[in-house]
Design a protein around this motif. Structure first.
Motif, PDB file in Angstrom:
ATOM      1  N   GLY A 347       0.814  -1.202   0.000  1.00  0.00           N
ATOM      2  CA  GLY A 347       0.000   0.000   0.000  1.00  0.00           C
ATOM      3  C   GLY A 347       0.846   1.251   0.000  1.00  0.00           C
ATOM      4  O   GLY A 347       2.051   1.219  -0.281  1.00  0.00           O
ATOM      5  N   GLN A 348       0.227   2.368   0.326  1.00  0.00           N
ATOM      6  CA  GLN A 348       0.904   3.655   0.331  1.00  0.00           C
ATOM      7  C   GLN A 348       0.605   4.388   1.641  1.00  0.00           C
ATOM      8  O   GLN A 348      -0.460   4.221   2.231  1.00  0.00           O
ATOM      9  N   ALA A 349       1.563   5.208   2.069  1.00  0.00           N
ATOM     10  CA  ALA A 349       1.373   6.041   3.256  1.00  0.00           C
ATOM     11  C   ALA A 349       2.017   7.393   3.014  1.00  0.00           C
ATOM     12  O   ALA A 349       3.015   7.510   2.297  1.00  0.00           O
ATOM     13  N   SER A 350       1.429   8.408   3.597  1.00  0.00           N
ATOM     14  CA  SER A 350       1.991   9.754   3.521  1.00  0.00           C
ATOM     15  C   SER A 350       1.589  10.490   4.789  1.00  0.00           C
ATOM     16  O   SER A 350       0.620  10.123   5.464  1.00  0.00           O
ATOM     17  N   GLY A 351       2.339  11.535   5.108  1.00  0.00           N
ATOM     18  CA  GLY A 351       1.977  12.288   6.305  1.00  0.00           C
ATOM     19  C   GLY A 351       3.052  13.261   6.717  1.00  0.00           C
ATOM     20  O   GLY A 351       4.108  13.385   6.073  1.00  0.00           O
ATOM     21  N   THR A 352       2.777  13.963   7.806  1.00  0.00           N
ATOM     22  CA  THR A 352       3.722  14.922   8.373  1.00  0.00           C
ATOM     23  C   THR A 352       3.803  14.714   9.880  1.00  0.00           C
ATOM     24  O   THR A 352       2.809  14.355  10.526  1.00  0.00           O
ATOM     25  N   LEU A 353       4.973  14.945  10.415  1.00  0.00           N
ATOM     26  CA  LEU A 353       5.203  14.893  11.858  1.00  0.00           C
ATOM     27  C   LEU A 353       5.947  16.151  12.251  1.00  0.00           C
ATOM     28  O   LEU A 353       6.988  16.467  11.678  1.00  0.00           O
ATOM     29  N   VAL A 354       5.412  16.873  13.241  1.00  0.00           N
ATOM     30  CA  VAL A 354       6.052  18.081  13.758  1.00  0.00           C
ATOM     31  C   VAL A 354       6.345  17.872  15.237  1.00  0.00           C
ATOM     32  O   VAL A 354       5.442  17.526  16.015  1.00  0.00           O
ATOM     33  N   ILE A 355       7.595  18.063  15.615  1.00  0.00           N
ATOM     34  CA  ILE A 355       8.015  17.989  17.014  1.00  0.00           C
ATOM     35  C   ILE A 355       8.556  19.358  17.401  1.00  0.00           C
ATOM     36  O   ILE A 355       9.557  19.822  16.844  1.00  0.00           O
ATOM     37  N   ASP A 356       7.891  19.996  18.340  1.00  0.00           N
ATOM     38  CA  ASP A 356       8.296  21.325  18.799  1.00  0.00           C
ATOM     39  C   ASP A 356       8.953  21.184  20.170  1.00  0.00           C
ATOM     40  O   ASP A 356       8.285  20.985  21.179  1.00  0.00           O
ATOM     41  N   ALA A 357      10.291  21.256  20.184  1.00  0.00           N
ATOM     42  CA  ALA A 357      11.047  21.127  21.426  1.00  0.00           C
ATOM     43  C   ALA A 357      11.572  22.470  21.913  1.00  0.00           C
ATOM     44  O   ALA A 357      12.456  22.524  22.766  1.00  0.00           O
ATOM     45  N   SER A 358      11.016  23.573  21.392  1.00  0.00           N
ATOM     46  CA  SER A 358      11.533  24.897  21.749  1.00  0.00           C
ATOM     47  C   SER A 358      11.094  25.340  23.136  1.00  0.00           C
ATOM     48  O   SER A 358      11.726  26.205  23.736  1.00  0.00           O
ATOM     49  N   GLY A 359      10.014  24.790  23.664  1.00  0.00           N
ATOM     50  CA  GLY A 359       9.515  25.183  24.977  1.00  0.00           C
ATOM     51  C   GLY A 359       9.935  24.209  26.054  1.00  0.00           C
ATOM     52  O   GLY A 359      10.695  23.262  25.829  1.00  0.00           O
ATOM     53  N   ALA A 360       9.411  24.443  27.257  1.00  0.00           N
ATOM     54  CA  ALA A 360       9.747  23.578  28.388  1.00  0.00           C
ATOM     55  C   ALA A 360       9.181  22.177  28.207  1.00  0.00           C
ATOM     56  O   ALA A 360       9.764  21.196  28.668  1.00  0.00           O
ATOM     57  N   THR A 361       8.023  22.063  27.539  1.00  0.00           N
ATOM     58  CA  THR A 361       7.381  20.770  27.302  1.00  0.00           C
ATOM     59  C   THR A 361       7.265  20.546  25.804  1.00  0.00           C
ATOM     60  O   THR A 361       6.668  21.352  25.099  1.00  0.00           O
ATOM     61  N   PRO A 362       7.821  19.452  25.276  1.00  0.00           N
ATOM     62  CA  PRO A 362       7.740  19.218  23.831  1.00  0.00           C
ATOM     63  C   PRO A 362       6.308  18.955  23.384  1.00  0.00           C
ATOM     64  O   PRO A 362       5.505  18.360  24.117  1.00  0.00           O
TER      65      PRO A 362
END
Length: 600
Positions: A347-362
């Protein structure tokens, strides 16, 4: 005669003293100032020698210095700093006499390079790199030995420290124009790393250096990496072009660049024929609580990067993705990964993942679409889950924040829609479950390796808030069974609370929508008559009919269930007649299913 004896004794004492000085070492205090001045003049770095120093003449000429520090002029906190416990230089006597010192071996014992971790690129922009202040050439060095070195990366503001420890290295150059060879090892986090490197400088400073590297990192890569490239250093920018090599027996190619001024900026583009990565170790205990170990993502703040990785085949532990292509951008502590073309198990998969580690809590944000993927190998490879098979469709939109796996599960919000067609639930027989529910409460899923429930269709959509996923449209259909239901999955607690209504169908034909132009059977469902509860830990929930008092007095509840008898199955048929053309089950088929259920 007495004066002669005294003179002889003094001469003997001087000889003994000279022999001791040669063997033990002559104090190098008088040379310290000259050494500091020469290094500062030739490199531009400020050198401090806080410890003692000695000069040996036997068995070879050697200079030893203790507690040596080298740093940029001004000594700002954002500048790198090198501390060395002991420096020992062995020199060629003939080169000393010629006035051009040549170090045959330079040993650095416990060198520690401190590098600042910067969140912004402009934090270290004020001071230029030191330049050589004189025209004198540095002493020629044939061999450098590093013992128990370390690179320490720190951020005082964030109270962060990262180490590359246990560095052992041996660097040699046979002559001033020959290649430089290096080999060594270190520990990166908890992963051992060993390397071999050959660098061949060009006679023309404008030409690149040819680099040949071999790297073993068993904690990160499953195979040895070998690569060749052309490297050129201009100021604080390192360009690495024409990268080619192999990871194991699979070739790869690409290019890279690094800007060192202030906060590092990395650009990387690599294409692999096959990329094998070590999988993250999963818990050995099924159903174990979520880990509360803090996630270490603060390092994303101290480098900016633009990365493109592609692979004809990507293997993460047992999981297989082919082909794979992803672009990642890291800036100001925010990592954004976009995968537009992932081939996964048919099959096929697509997507986005955003990790914001700029603050005290990711914080985390995941968007993913999966279409036509063979579920069994995918779930087995990624999650060690081998109970569901079939063609899977899924659409995920999830977000959360937290500093541990448990915190992320507790804060999960979003939606998920999952569908499965033409497959099976392995190890679990729904028909047998219904039959067993007429006699006793079931503790756990009653998994049996030889059992299975064929599925024509399974579908459910979930709304997720604060770690609780709720559905009101769970649907399961197979050749002999239908089931609908609703309930909640508590992700932080790893528990289920579902109410389902199983029904049997008097036909062995599938119940998925028919192909165009083919008439669909319309089997009449035979109702169980009483809803079923599935509650408790998702690894082993309790499954029981929703009868008042069943948990308090199971014997009385099941007596009532048996008194209802075949009425549990509705009026779906009679004692004679075959199935009609609409697909309704005959009385014989109904009686056969009842016999299966009640074992009579």
């Amino acid at each position: 005669m007495k004066p002669i004896r005294i003179a002889g004794a003094i001469a003997a004492l001087l000889l003994v003293a000279a022999a001791l000085l040669i063997a033990i070492g002559i104090p190098a205090g008088a040379l310290t100032a000259a050494i500091q001045s020469r290094i500062e003049r030739d490199t531009g770095y400020r050198v401090t020698i806080a410890g003692s120093g000695t000069v040996r003449l036997f068995p070879a000429a050697a200079l030893t210095l203790h507690d040596v520090t080298a740093e940029m002029p001004g000594g700002r906190p954002t500048d790198p700093r090198l501390k060395i416990a002991t420096v020992r230089a062995e020199l060629s006597p003939t080169s000393l006499m010629s006035g051009t010192p040549r170090v045959t071996e330079l040993t650095l014992i416990k060198p520690e390079l401190s590098l600042p971790l910067l969140r912004r690129r402009d934090e270290a922009a004020a001071a230029p790199a030191p330049a050589r202040k004189g025209g004198a050439e540095l002493a020629e060095i044939e061999r450098i030995v590093i013992q128990d070195g370390a690179v320490v990366m720190t951020s005082a503001a964030d109270r962060v420290e990262r180490r590359i420890a246990g560095i052992q290295a041996d660097i040699e150059r046979d002559d001033a124009k020959g290649p430089i060879t290096a080999s060594g090892s270190a520990t990166l986090g908890r992963s051992p790393v060993s390397f071999e490197l050959t660098a061949t400088p060009s006679s023309d400073d404008q030409q690149p250096i040819l680099v040949d590297l071999t790297l073993d990192a068993p904690g990160l890569l499953t195979s040895r990496l070998s690569a060749k490239a052309e490297a050129r250093l201009r100021g604080t920018a390192l360009a690495i072009n024409g990268i080619s090599g192999k990871l194991g027996d699979a070739p790869f190619n690409g290019w890279a660049s690094v800007e060192f001024a202030g906060k590092p900026r990395v650009k990387l583009d690599l294409d692999f024929q096959r990329l094998d990565l070590v999988a993250i170790t999963r818990s050995a205990t099924p159903g174990a609580p979520w880990s509360e170990t803090p996630l270490d993502l603060v390092g994303l703040n101290y480098v900016d990067a633009d990365v493109r990785l592609s692979a004809t085949e990507l293997n993460i532990g047992p999981a297989r993705i082919a082909p794979a292509s992803a672009d990642a951008k890291l800036a100001a502590g925010v990592l954004s990964v976009q995968a537009a073309r992932l081939g996964a198990y048919g099959g096929q998969a697509s997507g986005t993942l955003v990790i914001d580690a700029s603050g005290a809590t990711p914080a985390f944000d995941l968007r993913c679409d999966i279409a036509g993927v063979h579920a069994l190998p995918l779930l087995d490879g990624l999650a060690d889950f081998d109970r569901i098979d079939g063609k899977m469709q899924a659409k995920l939109a999830l977000r959360s924040s937290g500093g541990s796996a448990r915190a992320i599960a507790a804060g999960l919000d979003g939606s998920a829609a999952v569908g499965l067609r033409d497959g099976a639930i392995r190890g679990f027989d729904v028909v047998r479950m219904i039959r067993n529910l007429t006699t006793h409460i079931q503790d756990g899923w009653q998994i049996a390796p030889t059992d299975a429930t064929d599925l024509s269709e399974f579908a459910a959509s979930f709304q997720i808030a604060q770690g609780k996923a709720e559905t009101s449209d769970l649907k399961l259909a197979g050749p002999l069974v239908r089931m609908s239901g609703a309930g909640t999955i508590d992700l932080p607690a790893k528990t289920l609370a579902f109410k389902v209504e199983p029904k049997l169908v008097a036909t062995t034909q599938g119940q998925s929508p028919p192909e165009r132009g083919i008439a669909a059977p319309n089997p009449e469902p035979i109702g169980f008559g009483i809803p079923v509860r599935i509650e408790g830990p998702w690894i082993a929930p309790r499954i029981y009919p929703d009868i008042a008092g069943v948990l308090d007095d199971p014997d009385a509840a099941y007596r009532r269930l048996r008194e209802i008898g075949s009425g549990l199955f509705g009026n779906g048929g009679n004692d004679s007649g075959d199935a009609d053309r609409s697909g309704r089950g005959s009385g014989a088929a109904v009686n056969e299913i009842i016999k299966q259920l009640f074992g009579r």
